[in-house]
Design a protein around this motif. Structure first.
Motif, short mmCIF file in Angstrom:
data_model
loop_
_atom_site.label_atom_id
_atom_site.label_comp_id
_atom_site.label_asym_id
_atom_site.label_seq_id
_atom_site.Cartn_x
_atom_site.Cartn_y
_atom_site.Cartn_z
N TYR A 132 90.94 -10.36 -22.67
CA TYR A 132 89.91 -10.47 -23.69
C TYR A 132 90.02 -9.29 -24.65
CZ TYR A 132 87.52 -14.24 -21.21
OH TYR A 132 87.21 -15.43 -20.63
N TYR B 244 93.37 -20.41 -31.19
CA TYR B 244 92.30 -20.58 -30.18
C TYR B 244 92.84 -20.61 -28.76
CZ TYR B 244 93.18 -25.59 -29.26
OH TYR B 244 93.73 -26.78 -28.87
N LYS C 162 90.95 -14.57 -26.79
CA LYS C 162 89.61 -14.60 -26.23
C LYS C 162 88.98 -13.25 -26.52
CE LYS C 162 91.42 -15.28 -22.17
NZ LYS C 162 91.61 -15.43 -20.72
N TYR D 71 81.32 -12.98 -23.61
CA TYR D 71 82.72 -13.40 -23.58
C TYR D 71 82.84 -14.65 -24.43
CZ TYR D 71 83.43 -9.97 -20.00
OH TYR D 71 83.51 -8.77 -19.35
N ARG E 278 85.23 -17.59 -26.80
CA ARG E 278 86.49 -18.20 -27.19
C ARG E 278 86.19 -19.42 -28.06
NH1 ARG E 278 88.80 -22.39 -23.08
NH2 ARG E 278 86.92 -22.95 -21.94
N ARG F 240 87.18 -23.37 -28.80
CA ARG F 240 87.82 -24.49 -28.10
C ARG F 240 87.35 -25.80 -28.75
NH1 ARG F 240 83.86 -26.90 -25.15
NH2 ARG F 240 82.31 -25.62 -24.06
#
Lengths: 232, 232
Positions: A74, A218, A222, B172, B174, B176
């Motif tokens: 991350y 993507y 992260k 956290y 991301r 998607r």
């Protein structure tokens, strides 16, 4: 780097080496003073910096405790240390290096319509592209730039070569679909998701010197963010 | 709220009311002391808080200056004030309210495998869905919760009703593609992009009490982050 910043880095290294986890207690202020051979005010400033950076938190009357650290893979969205500190084997490919004026909204972020160095770069990790970057650096503030510098760390060059202090940044972010051109570089398909970030950096005197558009793959990126512990 | 926090809020209001822009200078420390009828140390603590929050920056020997503020419609990713402060007419629809254990990775974020309140909510602005939220609250720490509370601000309830101090968070993130079920709630198509955020909140004693998964509608949400000005 100031003394308390060096001590803060040493405490951070200590946390990593000792593999301290969430809620583990740091040594007392007195013990830290002995350990690093510095005065109380330096330790207190170092602890304040570490709370600001979300690395530790203070519990009144109990001490200083460790916060969870970013998980493997991350990237921090908010610390501006650069990718090199978190990624394994990052590489940089310079796609374009030229001089031009910044288009909107970059020129608005820079508060300037002057001539800039334009640098388009593709960053990879372990051979996988994770971000496509278009950066504008104001020529009146960064008087020299080259393709060779752009192949390495431009920020290291500004700090160490030009002796300028980089102080803070603003980011504007949204999720959208990739264009065909972006997808080609990022090895994805047109219409696949991406995170787009407009990132503007400022010197210690408050002057914006660089504004960049970053488009993240993507699948290969992260992020984490640890909020500041607000007590001061 | 402590005195310096109140003064920091007043200075922030002053910046907004006077419509100060990037690089505008704040009144001197002496002027601020007179204006808000407080001592020097309160003003200095308030200024430190505002630099940490990315609202002002200090230039050594010159004074304190205003930073660019978040653009309209952008939500802060890092300040935890909640959506109500930045969005127009936000509404909340409770889709599910039940009691269960948190699945991974939520239980790992919570450092606990105990029974939780599970609350699934859809947030809308001006009738447009912008985030689908699945939250787990540890029952041992938040002993009472109801559907009615979940329809309003759960954090206001924890602060004002339970008198607990919420201190920091880890996120956290991301990008998607949406699942079919998520797409239905967010009024998008399966496979459309989204930002997924795992957000864990901690009390002042360092205990994680809530961990949530947030899935943002890419058309109806934009974010900003102003880094802390690191000088202390």
């Amino acid at each position: 780097m100031k003394k308390y910043e060096l001590v803060a880095d040493k405490i951070k290294d200590y946390i990593n080496k000792e593999q301290l986890h969430h809620g583990d207690k740091l040594p007392t202020i007195t013990d830290l003073m002995k350990k690093y051979q510095v005065g109380k005010s330096t330790i207190l400033q170092a602890i304040t910096l570490l709370t600001q950076r979300g690395i530790v938190y203070k519990v009144q009357g109990s001490g200083v405790f460790v916060r969870p650290t970013g998980q493997d893979g991350y990237m921090s969205l908010t610390d501006n240390a650069g990718f090199a500190h978190v990624l394994k084997k990052p590489t940089t490919e310079v796609i374009e290096f030229s001089e031009k004026k910044a288009p909107k909204p970059i020129s608005e972020h820079l508060h300037s319509n002057e001539e800039c160095y334009f640098i388009k770069r593709l960053r990879k990790q372990d051979g996988k592209p994770f971000v496509l970057e278009e950066s504008y650096y104001r020529k009146s503030i960064i008087p020299f730039m080259s393709k060779e510098i752009a192949e390495g760390s431009i920020f290291d060059y500004i700090r160490e070569g030009l002796k300028k202090e980089i102080r803070f940044s603003d980011k504007y972010m949204r999720v959208r679909k990739l264009t065909a051109d972006e997808a080609k570089y990022l090895e994805l398909k047109e219409g696949d998701p991406c995170l787009e970030v407009y990132d503007t950096f400022y010197l210690a005197n408050g002057t914006a010197f660089d504004s960049s558009k970053l488009v993240y793959n993507y699948k290969n990126s992260k992020f984490y963010d640890q909020s500041s512990d607000d007590i001061i």
